[in-house]
Design a protein around this motif. Sequence first.
Motif, PDB file in Angstrom:
ATOM      1  N   ALA A  26      69.794 -13.492  74.449  1.00  0.00           N
ATOM      2  CA  ALA A  26      71.004 -13.730  73.656  1.00  0.00           C
ATOM      3  C   ALA A  26      72.071 -14.436  74.480  1.00  0.00           C
ATOM      4  O   ALA A  26      72.856 -15.237  73.957  1.00  0.00           O
ATOM      5  CB  ALA A  26      71.537 -12.412  73.108  1.00  0.00           C
ATOM      6  N   LEU A  27      72.115 -14.171  75.776  1.00  0.00           N
ATOM      7  CA  LEU A  27      73.112 -14.791  76.651  1.00  0.00           C
ATOM      8  C   LEU A  27      72.696 -16.185  77.097  1.00  0.00           C
ATOM      9  O   LEU A  27      73.535 -17.075  77.245  1.00  0.00           O
ATOM     10  CB  LEU A  27      73.344 -13.914  77.885  1.00  0.00           C
ATOM     11  CG  LEU A  27      73.916 -12.511  77.637  1.00  0.00           C
ATOM     12  CD1 LEU A  27      73.974 -11.736  78.943  1.00  0.00           C
ATOM     13  CD2 LEU A  27      75.292 -12.598  76.994  1.00  0.00           C
ATOM     14  N   LEU A  28      71.386 -16.391  77.299  1.00  0.00           N
ATOM     15  CA  LEU A  28      70.919 -17.625  77.932  1.00  0.00           C
ATOM     16  C   LEU A  28      70.227 -18.589  76.977  1.00  0.00           C
ATOM     17  O   LEU A  28      70.097 -19.770  77.293  1.00  0.00           O
ATOM     18  CB  LEU A  28      69.948 -17.279  79.067  1.00  0.00           C
ATOM     19  CG  LEU A  28      70.504 -16.412  80.196  1.00  0.00           C
ATOM     20  CD1 LEU A  28      69.395 -16.029  81.172  1.00  0.00           C
ATOM     21  CD2 LEU A  28      71.617 -17.151  80.925  1.00  0.00           C
ATOM     22  N   GLY A  29      69.748 -18.116  75.840  1.00  0.00           N
ATOM     23  CA  GLY A  29      68.988 -18.968  74.934  1.00  0.00           C
ATOM     24  C   GLY A  29      69.869 -19.825  74.050  1.00  0.00           C
ATOM     25  O   GLY A  29      71.061 -19.540  73.847  1.00  0.00           O
ATOM     26  N   THR A  30      69.295 -20.891  73.506  1.00  0.00           N
ATOM     27  CA  THR A  30      70.059 -21.810  72.654  1.00  0.00           C
ATOM     28  C   THR A  30      69.751 -21.655  71.170  1.00  0.00           C
ATOM     29  O   THR A  30      70.441 -22.232  70.342  1.00  0.00           O
ATOM     30  CB  THR A  30      69.777 -23.271  73.058  1.00  0.00           C
ATOM     31  OG1 THR A  30      68.368 -23.538  72.957  1.00  0.00           O
ATOM     32  CG2 THR A  30      70.223 -23.534  74.480  1.00  0.00           C
ATOM     33  N   SER A  31      68.703 -20.897  70.830  1.00  0.00           N
ATOM     34  CA  SER A  31      68.385 -20.687  69.422  1.00  0.00           C
ATOM     35  C   SER A  31      69.257 -19.573  68.857  1.00  0.00           C
ATOM     36  O   SER A  31      69.428 -18.530  69.494  1.00  0.00           O
ATOM     37  CB  SER A  31      66.905 -20.331  69.254  1.00  0.00           C
ATOM     38  OG  SER A  31      66.632 -19.966  67.916  1.00  0.00           O
ATOM     39  N   ARG A  32      69.786 -19.786  67.655  1.00  0.00           N
ATOM     40  CA  ARG A  32      70.639 -18.779  67.039  1.00  0.00           C
ATOM     41  C   ARG A  32      69.825 -17.652  66.395  1.00  0.00           C
ATOM     42  O   ARG A  32      70.389 -16.579  66.131  1.00  0.00           O
ATOM     43  CB  ARG A  32      71.527 -19.434  65.974  1.00  0.00           C
ATOM     44  CG  ARG A  32      72.439 -20.546  66.480  1.00  0.00           C
ATOM     45  CD  ARG A  32      73.535 -19.998  67.376  1.00  0.00           C
ATOM     46  NE  ARG A  32      74.390 -21.048  67.908  1.00  0.00           N
ATOM     47  CZ  ARG A  32      75.519 -21.451  67.333  1.00  0.00           C
ATOM     48  NH1 ARG A  32      75.907 -20.905  66.193  1.00  0.00           N
ATOM     49  NH2 ARG A  32      76.251 -22.401  67.884  1.00  0.00           N
ATOM     50  N   THR A  33      68.542 -17.881  66.106  1.00  0.00           N
ATOM     51  CA  THR A  33      67.778 -16.903  65.335  1.00  0.00           C
ATOM     52  C   THR A  33      66.483 -16.455  66.004  1.00  0.00           C
ATOM     53  O   THR A  33      65.803 -15.578  65.466  1.00  0.00           O
ATOM     54  CB  THR A  33      67.436 -17.480  63.946  1.00  0.00           C
ATOM     55  OG1 THR A  33      66.844 -18.770  64.108  1.00  0.00           O
ATOM     56  CG2 THR A  33      68.676 -17.597  63.090  1.00  0.00           C
ATOM     57  N   MET A  87      58.817 -22.491  67.089  1.00  0.00           N
ATOM     58  CA  MET A  87      59.523 -21.701  66.081  1.00  0.00           C
ATOM     59  C   MET A  87      61.025 -21.977  66.132  1.00  0.00           C
ATOM     60  O   MET A  87      61.677 -22.149  65.097  1.00  0.00           O
ATOM     61  CB  MET A  87      59.262 -20.218  66.333  1.00  0.00           C
ATOM     62  CG  MET A  87      59.641 -19.310  65.185  1.00  0.00           C
ATOM     63  SD  MET A  87      58.565 -19.616  63.778  1.00  0.00           S
ATOM     64  CE  MET A  87      59.463 -18.697  62.507  1.00  0.00           C
ATOM     65  N   ALA A  88      61.590 -22.037  67.330  1.00  0.00           N
ATOM     66  CA  ALA A  88      63.032 -22.258  67.473  1.00  0.00           C
ATOM     67  C   ALA A  88      63.447 -23.611  66.924  1.00  0.00           C
ATOM     68  O   ALA A  88      64.469 -23.733  66.233  1.00  0.00           O
ATOM     69  CB  ALA A  88      63.428 -22.141  68.949  1.00  0.00           C
ATOM     70  N   GLN A  89      62.675 -24.651  67.192  1.00  0.00           N
ATOM     71  CA  GLN A  89      63.022 -25.986  66.722  1.00  0.00           C
ATOM     72  C   GLN A  89      62.902 -26.091  65.210  1.00  0.00           C
ATOM     73  O   GLN A  89      63.703 -26.768  64.558  1.00  0.00           O
ATOM     74  CB  GLN A  89      62.145 -27.026  67.413  1.00  0.00           C
ATOM     75  CG  GLN A  89      62.512 -27.246  68.870  1.00  0.00           C
ATOM     76  CD  GLN A  89      61.614 -28.230  69.565  1.00  0.00           C
ATOM     77  OE1 GLN A  89      60.461 -28.414  69.197  1.00  0.00           O
ATOM     78  NE2 GLN A  89      62.118 -28.868  70.605  1.00  0.00           N
ATOM     79  N   MET A  90      61.910 -25.423  64.630  1.00  0.00           N
ATOM     80  CA  MET A  90      61.757 -25.466  63.184  1.00  0.00           C
ATOM     81  C   MET A  90      62.960 -24.833  62.493  1.00  0.00           C
ATOM     82  O   MET A  90      63.528 -25.394  61.553  1.00  0.00           O
ATOM     83  CB  MET A  90      60.480 -24.734  62.770  1.00  0.00           C
ATOM     84  CG  MET A  90      60.219 -24.750  61.277  1.00  0.00           C
ATOM     85  SD  MET A  90      58.780 -23.756  60.806  1.00  0.00           S
ATOM     86  CE  MET A  90      59.439 -22.107  61.092  1.00  0.00           C
ATOM     87  N   ARG A 126      68.680 -25.420  59.952  1.00  0.00           N
ATOM     88  CA  ARG A 126      70.113 -25.101  59.961  1.00  0.00           C
ATOM     89  C   ARG A 126      70.960 -26.203  60.597  1.00  0.00           C
ATOM     90  O   ARG A 126      72.154 -26.021  60.820  1.00  0.00           O
ATOM     91  CB  ARG A 126      70.343 -23.795  60.735  1.00  0.00           C
ATOM     92  CG  ARG A 126      69.665 -22.595  60.105  1.00  0.00           C
ATOM     93  CD  ARG A 126      70.108 -21.320  60.778  1.00  0.00           C
ATOM     94  NE  ARG A 126      69.519 -20.135  60.176  1.00  0.00           N
ATOM     95  CZ  ARG A 126      69.967 -18.908  60.341  1.00  0.00           C
ATOM     96  NH1 ARG A 126      71.037 -18.709  61.099  1.00  0.00           N
ATOM     97  NH2 ARG A 126      69.388 -17.885  59.772  1.00  0.00           N
ATOM     98  N   ARG A 127      70.326 -27.315  60.918  1.00  0.00           N
ATOM     99  CA  ARG A 127      71.026 -28.448  61.535  1.00  0.00           C
ATOM    100  C   ARG A 127      71.695 -28.034  62.844  1.00  0.00           C
ATOM    101  O   ARG A 127      72.863 -28.362  63.114  1.00  0.00           O
ATOM    102  CB  ARG A 127      72.047 -29.057  60.573  1.00  0.00           C
ATOM    103  CG  ARG A 127      71.416 -29.622  59.322  1.00  0.00           C
ATOM    104  CD  ARG A 127      72.411 -30.372  58.477  1.00  0.00           C
ATOM    105  NE  ARG A 127      71.758 -30.928  57.285  1.00  0.00           N
ATOM    106  CZ  ARG A 127      72.373 -31.692  56.397  1.00  0.00           C
ATOM    107  NH1 ARG A 127      73.656 -31.997  56.562  1.00  0.00           N
ATOM    108  NH2 ARG A 127      71.720 -32.156  55.346  1.00  0.00           N
TER     109      ARG A 127
END
Length: 579
Positions: free
Chosen positions: A64-71, A286-289, A294-295
């Motif tokens: 949650a602190l280091l990743g760039t995907s919101r979901t 999965m993250a890119q999809m 969500r743009r």
Amino acid sequence: MLKRYLPVLSWLPHYNRRLLGADLLAGVIVTAMVIPQSLAYALLAGLPAVVGLYASLLPAVLYALLGTSRTLAVGPVAIIALMTGAALSNVATPGSAAYLQAALVLSLLSGAMLVAMGLLRLGFFANFLSHPVIAGFLASSAVLIAISQAAHLAGISASGYTALTLLASLADHLHRLHWPTLAIGLGTLLFLVASRRYSRPLLIKLGLAAPTAGLLARSGPVLAVLATTLLSWQLGLEERGVAVVGAIPGGLPALTLPELDLGLWRALLMPALLISVVGFVESISMAQMLAAKRRQRISPNQELVGLGGANLAAAFTAGMPVTGGLSRTVINDEAGARTPLAGLFAALGIGLVTLLFTPLLHHLPITTLAATITVAILTLVDIPLIRQTWRYSRSDFSAMAATILLTLTEGVEAGIISGVLLSIGLFLYRTSRPHSAVVGRIRGTEHFRSTQRHEVETLGHVAFLRIDESLYFANARYLEDTVMQIVARYPGLEHVVLICSAVNLIDASALESLEAINERLNEAGVTLHLAEVKGPVMDRLKRSDFLDDLTGRVFLSTFAAWQAFRPSPSETAHGEAME
């Protein structure tokens, strides 16, 4: 710069009550949904069930602190659990203290490799895993997992990490089939399949909104866990021979330090690398999809750092290797998660369960977890994609088939390594024989097409050769042979124009070949020209002596070269095929 390495700073300042409500709800839903998965995947890796809960705590916080995907939801996943079990079984006995210690070392090595790859911006290395290879690996791994869970469904024991050894072990123990366990397992399996297939349309018909119906349809595993645990407790199934999860230690994980055993580290280096790459590919896909939907923007290199941080956290909190999970991420997205704080709330929820409610899981039948794994994992067997790959590209299908075959017969490591090597080999073979075509002008236009496919105008003393591939060491000699064959075929040739519209790169080996072509054509009385050279390629050519030694010219377009060499309409040979 700080936001680049701590993406949390890009969204946290804009956080508000509306986002808090959505993330909190998603966190509660994910907590309920993924607890059965976390327990099951730890058992799949040969580890105590509680390890799956531990691996869903601090790793999720670090991501949650280091990743760039919101979901993206990070935790234990089936494929990584299978690879973990296969790797650890080679260095220690399942259930032993050494086995648990090896799991920590594997998490540490995987985390360190992922962080290093992210800092060195090596995310592109995952591109060497082609989609057919990944699909083949996932499908065969799913079959392996399903076979391994058949033993738990039937209440018998089986060992091994290949299809042959697992099936042989199942056959040897089939006479010990435990009917009550099989009844619970098959009943749970049928319920989960029916729930997955029919519950969502039924709930929509009853008037529920599609998102709500989707979430309730995915709650089948939770209902199965609750029902079978209650049944097991009330009927005393543990005393009747039904295997249950048993006592799960309460409380949060203690700080753990992976053992500094150089021999163990060396033995786990390659498995850690494979787990890192496969986990990253599954996670980033999965993250890119979801980000595209969500743009939003995903940074692959920062994702490496985020996943690496999560695995390092698992290594120091009695966990196991983790990555972004397909099912838990879908649940998180459909539950309405808006920021990574939803993953933090889910970790808090799982931590609360681990701290206070683990005694309630004592009577959970292991066969229920086996049914949950089986239903979840078989969705990875993409039969339509396998058929499509067979129809579209036999070479890609061969890579897929080799991956499937070796994964089933030799294990996950052999399967993924062979798939990668075969994919690279096929790529090198295809690009070492680049497609090329002698082209002519379509009458009355500035367009040029192959003389073999179209009725075109050609010039008897000029060969326009289009190269449809970048030029590098593997195809440099092939280009030389192609050009000299054309010269030998047409004795009256005076000019050769290489059309470079598809050439994005000319490496040092290819430059030497171009110099050799220029020299040999000059000796044969033929002038070499280039056309449609791209800017970056021209920039590199200007840093060499090639353009100074070039016997001909560099034309901006093929049509400009045509006009320069066309003496008069009467000398144009209409429809002459030069190849």
